[in-house]
Design a protein around this motif. Sequence first.
Motif, mmCIF file in Angstrom:
data_model
loop_
_atom_site.group_PDB
_atom_site.id
_atom_site.type_symbol
_atom_site.label_atom_id
_atom_site.label_comp_id
_atom_site.label_asym_id
_atom_site.label_seq_id
_atom_site.Cartn_x
_atom_site.Cartn_y
_atom_site.Cartn_z
ATOM 1 N N GLY A 375 5.019 -9.330 24.522
ATOM 2 C CA GLY A 375 6.058 -8.929 23.594
ATOM 3 C C GLY A 375 6.641 -7.560 23.892
ATOM 4 N N ASP A 376 7.505 -7.099 22.981
ATOM 5 C CA ASP A 376 8.118 -5.787 23.146
ATOM 6 C C ASP A 376 7.214 -4.709 22.559
ATOM 7 O OD1 ASP A 376 8.359 -6.085 20.423
ATOM 8 O OD2 ASP A 376 10.531 -6.376 20.441
ATOM 9 N N ALA A 377 7.704 -3.481 22.550
ATOM 10 C CA ALA A 377 6.886 -2.361 22.078
ATOM 11 C C ALA A 377 6.531 -2.509 20.604
ATOM 12 C CB ALA A 377 7.624 -1.048 22.321
ATOM 13 N N SER A 378 7.476 -2.983 19.802
ATOM 14 C CA SER A 378 7.193 -3.166 18.374
ATOM 15 C C SER A 378 6.074 -4.175 18.160
ATOM 16 C CB SER A 378 8.458 -3.629 17.642
ATOM 17 O OG SER A 378 9.471 -2.645 17.698
ATOM 18 N N GLY A 379 6.107 -5.258 18.945
ATOM 19 C CA GLY A 379 5.052 -6.260 18.832
ATOM 20 C C GLY A 379 3.705 -5.728 19.258
ATOM 21 N N LEU A 380 3.702 -4.934 20.329
ATOM 22 C CA LEU A 380 2.448 -4.340 20.799
ATOM 23 C C LEU A 380 1.854 -3.426 19.743
ATOM 24 C CD1 LEU A 380 0.382 -3.667 23.064
ATOM 25 C CD2 LEU A 380 1.947 -1.832 23.752
ATOM 26 N N ARG A 405 5.842 -2.929 33.248
ATOM 27 C CA ARG A 405 6.986 -2.054 33.081
ATOM 28 C C ARG A 405 6.843 -0.813 33.943
ATOM 29 N NH1 ARG A 405 5.617 -4.875 28.874
ATOM 30 N NH2 ARG A 405 7.162 -5.608 27.354
ATOM 31 N N THR A 406 7.963 -0.231 34.320
ATOM 32 C CA THR A 406 7.910 1.088 34.950
ATOM 33 C C THR A 406 7.597 2.109 33.874
ATOM 34 O OG1 THR A 406 10.246 1.587 34.567
ATOM 35 C CG2 THR A 406 9.689 0.360 36.592
ATOM 36 N N ALA A 407 7.214 3.301 34.304
ATOM 37 C CA ALA A 407 6.882 4.353 33.337
ATOM 38 C C ALA A 407 8.077 4.674 32.447
ATOM 39 C CB ALA A 407 6.418 5.606 34.076
ATOM 40 N N GLN A 408 9.254 4.721 33.033
ATOM 41 C CA GLN A 408 10.446 5.043 32.241
ATOM 42 C C GLN A 408 10.767 3.927 31.249
ATOM 43 O OE1 GLN A 408 13.896 6.660 34.154
ATOM 44 N NE2 GLN A 408 12.723 7.731 35.731
ATOM 45 N N GLU A 409 10.634 2.683 31.687
ATOM 46 C CA GLU A 409 10.884 1.563 30.780
ATOM 47 C C GLU A 409 9.905 1.585 29.610
ATOM 48 O OE1 GLU A 409 12.595 -1.735 34.006
ATOM 49 O OE2 GLU A 409 10.453 -1.659 33.505
ATOM 50 N N ALA A 410 8.644 1.863 29.913
ATOM 51 C CA ALA A 410 7.629 1.891 28.860
ATOM 52 C C ALA A 410 7.923 3.003 27.856
ATOM 53 C CB ALA A 410 6.243 2.078 29.471
ATOM 54 N N GLN A 412 10.783 4.459 27.187
ATOM 55 C CA GLN A 412 11.994 4.158 26.424
ATOM 56 C C GLN A 412 11.715 3.135 25.321
ATOM 57 O OE1 GLN A 412 15.232 5.625 26.808
ATOM 58 N NE2 GLN A 412 15.217 4.677 24.784
ATOM 59 N N GLU A 413 10.970 2.083 25.653
ATOM 60 C CA GLU A 413 10.653 1.055 24.664
ATOM 61 C C GLU A 413 9.800 1.617 23.536
ATOM 62 O OE1 GLU A 413 9.522 -3.012 25.405
ATOM 63 O OE2 GLU A 413 9.998 -2.756 27.526
ATOM 64 N N LEU A 414 8.789 2.368 23.902
ATOM 65 C CA LEU A 414 7.844 2.872 22.907
ATOM 66 C C LEU A 414 8.498 3.875 21.969
ATOM 67 C CD1 LEU A 414 4.788 3.169 25.268
ATOM 68 C CD2 LEU A 414 4.851 1.738 23.226
ATOM 69 N N PHE A 415 9.140 4.885 22.518
ATOM 70 C CA PHE A 415 9.774 5.883 21.668
ATOM 71 C C PHE A 415 10.935 5.268 20.886
ATOM 72 C CE2 PHE A 415 8.455 10.124 23.861
ATOM 73 C CZ PHE A 415 7.221 10.037 23.215
ATOM 74 N N GLY A 416 11.678 4.384 21.527
ATOM 75 C CA GLY A 416 12.798 3.748 20.838
ATOM 76 C C GLY A 416 12.360 2.891 19.665
ATOM 77 N N ALA A 417 11.169 2.325 19.758
ATOM 78 C CA ALA A 417 10.679 1.425 18.709
ATOM 79 C C ALA A 417 10.161 2.169 17.490
ATOM 80 C CB ALA A 417 9.579 0.530 19.268
ATOM 81 N N VAL A 418 9.852 3.466 17.628
ATOM 82 C CA VAL A 418 9.186 4.169 16.526
ATOM 83 C C VAL A 418 10.004 5.324 15.969
ATOM 84 C CG1 VAL A 418 6.920 3.525 17.386
ATOM 85 C CG2 VAL A 418 7.908 5.711 18.095
ATOM 86 N N ALA A 419 11.242 5.457 16.394
ATOM 87 C CA ALA A 419 12.067 6.523 15.829
ATOM 88 C C ALA A 419 12.222 6.284 14.329
ATOM 89 C CB ALA A 419 13.436 6.533 16.514
#
Length: 556
Positions: A375-380, A405-410, A412-419
């Motif tokens: 799943g995506d970062a929110s699901g994780l 995922r690459t480090a940058q992708e990870a 972006q997903e993680l921080f973007g999901a929790v703003a």
Amino acid sequence: MSIEWVNRAIDGLRAWGREKGVEVDVDEVRLLCDYASDYLEVDELGDFRPGTFEELLLEIYPRKVIAPPESAPETVAAARTLVDFLLDTGEIGTKTAARMRATITEIEPEMPRALADTTKFGMAKSIFSAIGADALDLVDTGDDEDDEGLLGASPSDMFGTAPLPAVRLVPAQEVAGAVREVPLLGDAHRLAGWLAERGRTATTRKSLRVSDAREIEAELGIRWPAAVFRLALELGLARLDGTAVHVEEGHPSLANRSDDDVLALWHGTVKFVTSSAWLITGEEIVDEELGSIHELLYRLQAPVPADAIRDYLSDFADGRTMERLETALHDLAYAGTVQYGDDGLMLTPHGVWGLRARYELLGMHAPVAADLAEGDASGLIGGLITDGLPAEVAERDIVAWLSRRTAQEAAQELFGAVAGAPAEVRGIAVTIVDRLGEEAAPVVRTYLDDAELRPHAIHWLTARGLPAPTLTQDEVLWISVDMLALALPAAEADPEGFAENIAVSGPPAHLIEDMWRVEHPDVVEVLELLGNSLPDKAAAKAARKAAFKARSRGIR
């Protein structure tokens, strides 16, 4: 329990209720019949006696049923309905019915007190009372059909018709690797080879000879050779030709068997270990309680606290009970299905795997939880929070998610999901991003403009020696509160463990004194937690004082 007679009785009760226009609590009457059959040798409706109700309502219900004292009137009413049904159908006479009704009248004021008496609780009920009955959502499916439970007996008294929870499974290859190290299975393999190599024979009843058992215990160190021999026969590790013991040619070791073969052996081992007719110790140690421990652990998916296990001992006057129970639990760990330590008792990953396969074989729906790595970062993050996964399972999910995922992708997903998310959600994302290398820096820098993530981004960059703004005093205070807010759920679950950790790594008193100024939604809770947990009296006092100031500021 004879399920057939209970089913017939319930069918008759329903028909009687419709004919008489009587509202019947079918579930409660079924439970009365189930318990009477299980524990009081009632094999048909006509076996009910006045004393049956006394034992059911004042002894068995308090021991087995998780129900508040205020539920007693419902059970008493169901008992009276059952008496009316027994009388109308000719199962009992008028005099017996009168005695039953008099007994139930005497029981009525006593039953609430019995349900509230913790000294009467059985092991399973004590565990749920210690953990909280809401640890398991008891769902009524509306299906009145009984089915056979995991152990070949009636479904667990605690769970009723509650569906099995979705569980996380480790890969089959890891299961096979762990199973190869299970002591019980290894002993069954060694014992089979030992008997065949020495040309030993079984008795005509297919049991191990006493002299062989003594020699096996002394030479191989197997404590219960008779039980292990039965397992070896059930698994096909040994076979009998008359009384002669044989093994397959070459008798391949567990290490040299294919994963599929090892998993098949594990299926058989789990069936053997969870059989209500067998305990590793060979002692009759409250087998009705230990028999359901695997299902309890499967449903909780968390350790059963040692204190909750010890609560169980209040049921018994026998001074050896603690020693015997502890031994039995360690022996279950020897079987490989559970692990037993300071945190209590929990299933091993391969124990979960084997139990689920067993449930499926019995026709029960045993769902598997979604793979968080898919799943995506929110699901994780959501899965890590809500599933309450053991540390090793959570670690496996995080590693698998990052590997795709690459480090940058990870980042972006993680921080973007929790703003803008709560501290617990944001904190998990931050801890995962903290695993990433410098290649994630460009993405991390983009969050320097986010008020809540900026302090974390600065800390991340600084920790790697990369150019970064200097944290202001307000940002230092904010990130301190934010990271402590992440620990609030864990602190509530294990206050003693949190107190030990905060004693080593807690903030100094001069920092705590100013935390009340922080614009953080969890600041009051954090300060109250510090005030109640810090062993340093000065720091704890500073936290309580700061909490008062924070509350006062909020009131104004």
